[in-house]
Design an enzyme around this catalytic site. Structure first.
Site, short mmCIF file in Angstrom:
data_model
loop_
_atom_site.label_atom_id
_atom_site.label_comp_id
_atom_site.label_asym_id
_atom_site.label_seq_id
_atom_site.Cartn_x
_atom_site.Cartn_y
_atom_site.Cartn_z
N CYS A 65 -32.16 11.30 33.04
CA CYS A 65 -31.18 10.71 32.14
C CYS A 65 -29.81 11.21 32.60
O CYS A 65 -29.67 11.62 33.74
CB CYS A 65 -31.48 11.04 30.68
SG CYS A 65 -31.45 12.80 30.25
N THR A 67 -28.04 13.97 31.62
CA THR A 67 -28.02 15.43 31.85
C THR A 67 -29.39 16.01 32.17
O THR A 67 -29.49 17.13 32.65
CB THR A 67 -27.50 16.18 30.60
OG1 THR A 67 -28.42 15.96 29.52
CG2 THR A 67 -26.10 15.75 30.22
N ILE A 69 -31.35 16.90 29.88
CA ILE A 69 -31.69 17.68 28.68
C ILE A 69 -32.49 16.84 27.69
O ILE A 69 -33.54 17.27 27.19
CB ILE A 69 -30.42 18.24 28.02
CG1 ILE A 69 -29.71 19.21 28.97
CG2 ILE A 69 -30.75 18.93 26.70
CD1 ILE A 69 -28.30 19.59 28.52
N GLY A 70 -32.01 15.65 27.38
CA GLY A 70 -32.69 14.80 26.40
C GLY A 70 -34.11 14.46 26.81
O GLY A 70 -35.04 14.54 26.00
#
Length: 155
Positions: A65, A67, A69-70
């Site tokens: 995605c 970053t 992170i998600g």
């Protein structure tokens, strides 16, 4: 090795690059989307990939995605999954060696193609050793997953 790869619209270009790279390495790669730059919510892709890895359909998964992170957060919601966002060689190595992470996540807006390829190489070329000190910790993670499953099944 069977690998499933997925991305949201922010990760489309890097996903396509890594898909080809993984195939060049000899991996059997399944593309779980997306296929266009039309906006999509990353949880939809992350969940689909993580469920497929948890079911044993694939050996490992790659998620991208903006970053990373998600995608990592969502993938880790699937019981039995250990997903690691990696941005450097040491983290990519330890994702497997210390944490037995079946899924690696990248941020296309923060990680370039050359670095992502190098991190994939490190991650795929590393192996988890359950007899190392981290083996005990991974077993505890598995026990927590099982405890959660049992508690929610009775709810």
């Amino acid at each position: 090795m069977k690998i499933v790869i997925g991305a949201d619209h922010n990760g489309l270009k890097l996903k396509n690059t890594l898909k080809g790279y993984l195939q060049e390495r000899g991996a059997e790669v399944t593309d779980a989307g997306v296929y266009t730059e039309e906006p999509v919510d990353y949880p939809d892709i992350a969940w689909k990939v993580a469920e497929a890895v948890a079911a044993g359909t694939y050996d490992r998964g790659v998620l991208i995605c903006g970053t990373g992170i998600g995608m990592s957060i969502v993938a880790n919601k699937v019981p039995g999954i250990r997903a690691a966002q990696c941005t450097d060689p040491y983290s990519a190595e330890r994702a497997i060696k210390s944490n037995d992470a079946q899924i690696i996540t990248f941020g296309a807006l923060v990680t370039g193609e050359a670095v992502a390829k190098k991190l994939v190489d490190i991650w795929l070329d590393s192996e988890f050793d359950p007899s190392c000190p981290s083996g005990r910790k991974v077993e505890k993670i598995k026990e927590l997953d099982e405890k959660w499953r049992c508690e929610t099944a009775g709810a």
